[in-house]
Design an enzyme around this catalytic site. Structure first.
Site, mmCIF file in Angstrom:
data_model
loop_
_atom_site.group_PDB
_atom_site.id
_atom_site.type_symbol
_atom_site.label_atom_id
_atom_site.label_comp_id
_atom_site.label_asym_id
_atom_site.label_seq_id
_atom_site.Cartn_x
_atom_site.Cartn_y
_atom_site.Cartn_z
ATOM 1 N NE ARG A 115 46.393 34.083 28.164
ATOM 2 C CZ ARG A 115 46.095 35.267 28.709
ATOM 3 N NH1 ARG A 115 46.121 36.361 27.982
ATOM 4 N NH2 ARG A 115 45.780 35.357 29.967
ATOM 5 C CG ASN A 153 49.919 36.006 32.542
ATOM 6 O OD1 ASN A 153 50.158 37.048 33.137
ATOM 7 N ND2 ASN A 153 48.732 35.726 32.058
ATOM 8 C CD GLU A 154 45.936 35.910 35.301
ATOM 9 O OE1 GLU A 154 45.345 35.292 34.391
ATOM 10 O OE2 GLU A 154 45.561 37.004 35.731
ATOM 11 C CD GLU A 307 47.422 40.861 34.085
ATOM 12 O OE1 GLU A 307 46.202 40.679 33.886
ATOM 13 O OE2 GLU A 307 48.291 40.075 33.691
ATOM 14 C CD GLU A 355 43.799 39.326 26.517
ATOM 15 O OE1 GLU A 355 42.995 39.620 27.410
ATOM 16 O OE2 GLU A 355 44.959 38.951 26.738
ATOM 17 C CG HIS A 358 41.353 43.407 28.267
ATOM 18 N ND1 HIS A 358 42.010 44.353 29.011
ATOM 19 C CD2 HIS A 358 40.879 42.485 29.131
ATOM 20 C CE1 HIS A 358 41.940 44.003 30.294
ATOM 21 N NE2 HIS A 358 41.257 42.877 30.387
#
Ligand code: GAL
Length: 661
Positions: A115, A153-154, A307, A355, A358
Site C-alpha cells: 500500500r 491515511n497517514e 487509531e 495485517e 495486528h
C-alpha cells in the site's frame, strides 16, 4: 463550513475503530452488529483501503456494497467516519499509470503489491484521488450515518521521480526567486555545486557522500507543501458535496514528513494515530506525549484519537503485547488530554492479508477473550464520559517544536548522529510528565507569554524571527530553558557566526558558545553539581549570565555547563550538555519552582497521572490514572464518572474521572 461537531452528532464521545467488512461475510456482519452494541461502538472508520472495490476499473464506481454497510451501521446506531481510499491505489491504476508509482532516492521504481505506493506529484494520481473523493462525497455527503470524513491515511510516502523533480523546481523558483539566491542559500560555492540552469536542480537522490544540506532541507519543506496541497484538493472535492467535518489521520512524532502546524490549520478536527514504542510505563508516557502534541497542533481544541492498538507495542523488530488494563488506561490517557474519544485499528482482526497479526478489538479468539472483555469495559467507560465533550485543558509549560529544526538535524555532515530531535522532545516532555505538569507544544515563533516556563530542547535551527521572539519572551518575564546545540544555524542552515546561538537569544541567555565538543557514544562528563552529561558538550563564555554548574575535567574543566541569566523581567537558562535522567529531573523541578508552576494535583505519589478538562461554563473533570505500584488514597472522596459512585482510593492500575462540584 461544517454544520455540527462530531460529538454533537454522536451525542457523546467517540468509541470504535477501522471497520473493514469487505474482509468478511454476512454471518460475521450480523455478529459485528451485536458485538458493536455490546462494546458501545458508536463510530466506525470505513473504506480506508477499499479503492479496488469502489472503483473496479477506471471511472466505473461500485457503491452498492458500501451503501449496504452504511445503512446497516446506521440502523445499528453506529455513525461512520468515511475514508477516501487513496493511500492504496488498485493494481489497474498502477498498471495504467506506471509514472505514478513511487521512485526511491536510488532510482528504483516500486510496483504495486503493498500500500502507499504512489507519488503525490504525479498528475494521474492526484486526478484519480480527487475524483474518487468527489464521487464518494457526491454519493454519501449527506448520508445520515456520516459523521466525519477521513481523507487518505497517514500521508507518509516520499518520492524522487521526474514529476517530483519538476514540481520541486517550481517550488524552488517560488521560494528563492532566482538561481543566484538558491546558489547562495544552498552554499553551492563549495564542492563545485553551482547551478547555471533550473533543469540542473534535482531532488536529493542517491549520490556520493553528503547531500547538500540546503537542498535536503528545502526538499523536506517542499514535500510538506505537496502533502498539504494534496489534502486540500481532496478536502475541497468533499466540501463541494458535504458539510461534515473533514480530517486526515496524523502519525506522530516523525513518521510523516509534514509541517504538522501547517497541515493542522487545514483540518476541521485534528486526528492522530498512536502506537507506543515501549511497554508499561514507557507506553503511558508515550500516550501523554502524543496526546499533548495532538492537542497543541489544533491550538488546544479537542482532537480525536483515530487509531490505537488493543495490544500493539512497536519495539524495533518485534511487536509486543500490551499489559492487561492498558486498553482502558491508554483510552483514558488520550481522553484525559483532550481527545473526544478513542478509536482503534481495527475492529475485527484480519484472518488473511498483510495485517493478520495486528491486534484488534475482536481478536482471532473471538469475543470470549480478555481483549474483547477489556474493549467492552473501555467502551462502557467512554459512554459514561459524554458530558465532557468539548472541554479543553490548560497548560503552563510549553515545549518548543519546529519542523525546520527537526529536518535540520536530519541532514548529512553534522558533528554527531546523537542529536535525535524527537527523542529530545520526548525526553523534555517525559521529565515534565514525571513532575505531574500538563504540557503544551508550541512553535518557537508563537506567542508564548501565557506560559510561565518554556523549554527548548533541540532547536538546532532557529530563524531570526524565532530567536527574536524568544528574546522578547524572556525580557517580558518568561523563564526559558535552552538546551545544547541550539540556534547554531539560521533558516537556510547557514552557521551563526561570532558564536552560537543566534544573537538575540545570546543576549537573553547572557552566554556565547564558542566551540562544540560532541562526546563519544559511551563517554560521560561530570558537572560540578554531581550530575553527568552525555552526547554533547560545549565551551561557552558567560556574557552576563551566572554559572550554576561547571564541567569538572578535560579541556572544559572549570568552564560553564549550566547558566542562568536574569534578563528584563525573566530568566534565560542554558544547559550545554545532555544531563542524566536524575539531573535533568532535578533541573526541571528547580525551573518549575522558579516559574511557580505546580503539579496538576499536588500531593500525589510518583506514577499517578493527573489532568483536568474544563468546560467554558466552569465545570471540571479530573482524570487520574495510577501507573504506580501502590494503591493511592485521594485527598477527598469524589464522584467518579466511570463507576457512577464515590471513590476515595485508586487501586494499582486504576483510573477515575472525578467531576468537580
Ligand atoms: C497505522 C495505519 C493502519 C494500520 C496500523 C497498524 O499506521 O494507519 O492502517 O496499518 O498502522 O499499526
Amino acid at each position: 463550513m461544517t454544520s455540527r461537531s462530531l460529538t454533537d452528532r454522536l451525542g457523546g464521545l467517540a468509541f470504535g475503530g477501522d471497520y473493514n467488512p469487505e474482509q468478511w461475510d454476512e454471518p460475521v456482519w450480523k455478529e459485528d452488529d451485536e458485538l458493536m452494541r455490546r462494546a458501545r461502538v458508536n463510530l466506525a472508520t470505513v473504506g480506508v483501503f477499499s479503492w479496488a472495490l469502489l472503483e473496479p476499473e477506471e471511472g466505473r464506481y461500485d457503491f452498492t456494497w458500501l451503501d449496504a454497510h452504511l445503512d446497516r451501521l446506521h440502523a445499528n446506531g453506529v455513525a461512520v467516519d468515511l475514508a477516501t481510499p487513496t493511500a492504496s491505489p488498485p493494481p489497474w491504476f498502477t498498471l495504467a499509470h506506471p509514472d505514478a508509482l513511487t521512485v526511491r532516492p536510488d532510482g528504483t521504481r516500486l510496483v504495486h503489491g503493498s500500500r502507499d505506493t504512489y507519488c503525490l506529484t504525479a498528475p494521474a494520481y492526484r486526478n484519480a484521488a480527487s475524483r474518487i473523493a468527489g464521487a464518494l462525497a457526491a454519493r454519501y455527503g449527506d448520508h445520515p450515518a456520516l459523521a466525519l470524513w477521513h481523507v487518505h491515511n497517514e500521508y507518509a510516502t516520499l518520492c524522487y521521480c521526474d514529476h517530483t523533480a519538476a514540481a520541486f523546481r517550481v517550488w524552488l523558483r517560488a521560494r528563492h526567486g532566482s538561481l543566484d539566491v538558491l546558489n547562495e542559500a544552498w552554499g553551492t560555492a563549495f564542492w563545485s555545486q553551482h547551478y547555471t540552469s533550473w533543469e540542473q536542480v534535482l531532488p536529493p537522490r542517491a549520490t556520493n557522500w553528503h547531500h547538500n544540506p540546503g537542498q535536503a532541507l528545502d526538499f523536506r519543506r517542499f514535500w510538506s507543501d505537496v502533502v498539504i496541497a494534496a489534502y486540500r484538493e481532496q478536502r475541497d472535492a468533499i466540501r463541494a458535496h458535504s458539510d461534515r467535518p473533514v480530517t486526515t489521520n496524523l502519525m506522530l512524532p516523525g513518521y510523516q514528513n509534514i509541517d504538522l502546524w501547517a497541515l493542522a490549520r487545514e483540518l476541521d478536527v485534528v486526528s492522530c494515530d498512536q502506537y507506543p514504542s515501549a511497554p508499561g510505563l514507557g507506553a503511558a508516557a508515550d500516550v501523554a506525549f502524543h496526546a499533548d502534541r495532538a492537542r497543541s497542533l489544533g491550538g488546544g481544541r479537542p482532537w480525536l484519537l483515530m487509531e490505537q492498538g488493543t495490544s500493539t507495542v512497536y519495539d524495533g523488530d518485534r511487536v509486543l503485547a500490551k499489559d492487561p488494563g492498558d486498553i482502558l488506561r491508554h483510552t483514558l490517557g488520550h481522553i484525559a488530554r483532550g481527545s473526544e474519544g478513542a478509536l482503534f485499528f481495527q475492529w475485527r482482526q484480519s484472518r488473511a492479508g498483510a495485517e493478520t497479526w495486528h491486534s484488534a478489538m475482536v481478536p482471532h479468539a473471538g469475543p470470549d477473550s480478555r481483549i474483547f472483555r477489556e474493549v467492552t469495559q473501555a467502551g462502557v467507560a467512554v459512554a459514561r464520559l459524554g458530558e465532557l465533550a468539548g472541554s479543553t485543558l490548560g497548560a503552563q509549560v510549553a515545549v518548543l517544536h519546529d519542523p525546520d529544526a527537526w529536518w535540520a538535524l536530519g541532514v548529512d555532515g553534522l558533528p554527531t548522529t546523537d542529536l535525535d530531535y524527537h527523542a529530545a522532545l520526548a525526553r523534555a516532555h517525559h521529565t515534565l510528565w514525571d513532575a505531574g505538569v500538563t504540557v503544551d507544544f508550541a512553535h518557537p515563533a508563537h506567542e508564548l507569554s501565557r506560559y510561565p516556563l518554556v523549554v527548548a530542547p533541540a532547536l538546532f535551527l532557529l530563524s531570526d524571527a524565532a530567536a527574536e521572539n524568544l528574546r522578547r519572551y524572556v525580557s517580558d518575564g518568561g523563564t526559558l530553558l535552552v538546551q545544547h546545540a541550539c540556534g547554531y544555524v539560521d533558516d537556510r542552515l547557514h552557521a551563526r557566526l561570532g558564536g552560537y546561538p543566534a544573537a538575540p537569544l545570546r543576549e537573553a541567555l547572557g552566554i556565547r558558545v564558542e566551540e562544540y565538543r560532541p562526546l563519544r557514544r559511551t563517554e560521560q562528563i561530570t558537572l560540578s553539581d554531581g550530575t553527568q552529561g552525555t552526547a554533547w558538550s560545549e565551551s561557552l563564555r558567560t556574557e552576563g549570565a551566572e554559572t550554576l554548574a561547571t564541567y569538572t575535567h578535560g579541556m572544559l574543566a572549570g568552564s560553564p555547563a549550566l547558566t542562568r541569566h536574569r534578563f528584563g523581567t525573566g530568566q534565560g537558562w542554558y544547559l550545554s550538555t545532555r544531563l542524566d535522567d536524575a539531573g535533568h529531573g532535578a533541573l526541571v523541578a528547580r525551573l518549575l519552582a522558579e516559574a511557580r508552576v505546580g503539579p496538576e494535583m499536588p500531593g500525589l505519589p510518583p506514577g499517578v497521572e493527573a489532568t483536568t478538562r474544563r468546560a467554558p461554563d466552569g465545570r471540571r473533570w479530573r482524570f487520574l490514572i495510577n501507573h504506580g505500584t501502590e494503591p493511592v488514597s485521594l485527598p477527598e472522596s469524589a464522584h467518579d464518572l466511570l463507576t457512577g459512585g464515590t471513590v476515595s482510593e485508586l487501586p494499582v492500575g486504576g483510573c477515575a474521572v472525578l467531576r468537580s462540584a
